[in-house]
Design a protein around this motif. Structure first.
Motif, PDB file in Angstrom:
ATOM      1  N   LEU A  22       5.125  11.017  -7.145  1.00  0.00           N
ATOM      2  CA  LEU A  22       4.525   9.676  -7.132  1.00  0.00           C
ATOM      3  C   LEU A  22       3.057   9.726  -7.549  1.00  0.00           C
ATOM      4  O   LEU A  22       2.579   8.845  -8.270  1.00  0.00           O
ATOM      5  N   ILE A 116       3.510   2.089  -0.989  1.00  0.00           N
ATOM      6  CA  ILE A 116       4.777   2.824  -0.923  1.00  0.00           C
ATOM      7  C   ILE A 116       4.913   3.545   0.412  1.00  0.00           C
ATOM      8  O   ILE A 116       5.969   3.537   1.041  1.00  0.00           O
ATOM      9  N   SER A 117       3.821   4.175   0.859  1.00  0.00           N
ATOM     10  CA  SER A 117       3.863   4.939   2.106  1.00  0.00           C
ATOM     11  C   SER A 117       2.461   5.023   2.715  1.00  0.00           C
ATOM     12  O   SER A 117       1.489   5.298   2.005  1.00  0.00           O
TER      13      SER A 117
END
Length: 160
Positions: A22, A116-117
């Motif tokens: 990512l 995303i996280s």
């Protein structure tokens, strides 16, 4: 090409292969010629940079002359942390001392990763102590102190 960046990130945190992927997808490559600016004084710092090849200097204008406050060599992460966090113009410039190659993770990419996280929110904390040392040498009062700090933090920097 991404191997050194990946190794450096893994020293900070045990990222999974997917997490590293990512990050890799969002990295931008910049090739700088000698004397080319990565960050101009008065510009807001919009990225976190990894120096892959070459060397960079950080300078601050003081009393009418540029004072070198930082020296970056391959493997270093760099940014103007104050400018990046506050979103205010930088009071330093970062220039290629020689032909250099830099990977950038810009602020938009960092925000995407955080979306995303939440793990990526910790990137700031993980990098926080990476920006201490020679980059902060501008506050030191003598060239002797700057040299000693350079030799302590980067003992091989003057070897060819």
């Amino acid at each position: 090409m991404f191997a050194q960046v990946s190794d450096s990130l893994l020293q900070l945190h045990p990222f999974s292969t997917a997490e590293l992927g990512l990050i890799k997808e969002r990295l931008k490559l910049h090739r700088l010629k000698k004397g080319e600016l990565l960050l101009r004084e008065g510009q807001v710092c919009n990225g976190l940079y990894y120096l892959d090849r070459g060397s960079l200097t950080q300078k601050r204008n003081g009393d009418g002359e540029a004072v070198v406050t930082g020296l970056f060599t391959p493997g270093d992460w760099l940014m103007d942390n104050r400018s990046f966090v506050s979103r205010r113009p930088s009071n330093t410039s970062i220039t290629a001392f020689e032909e250099s190659q830099v990977f950038e993770l810009d602020i938009d990419a960092i925000h995407e990763l955080i979306g995303i996280s939440q793990l990526f929110f910790r990137l700031g904390t993980l990098f926080e102590n990476r920006f201490d040392g020679v980059e902060e040498a501008g506050s030191l009062s003598s060239i002797d102190q700057k040299y000693l700090l350079l030799m302590q933090s980067r003992p091989n920097v003057l070897q060819t």
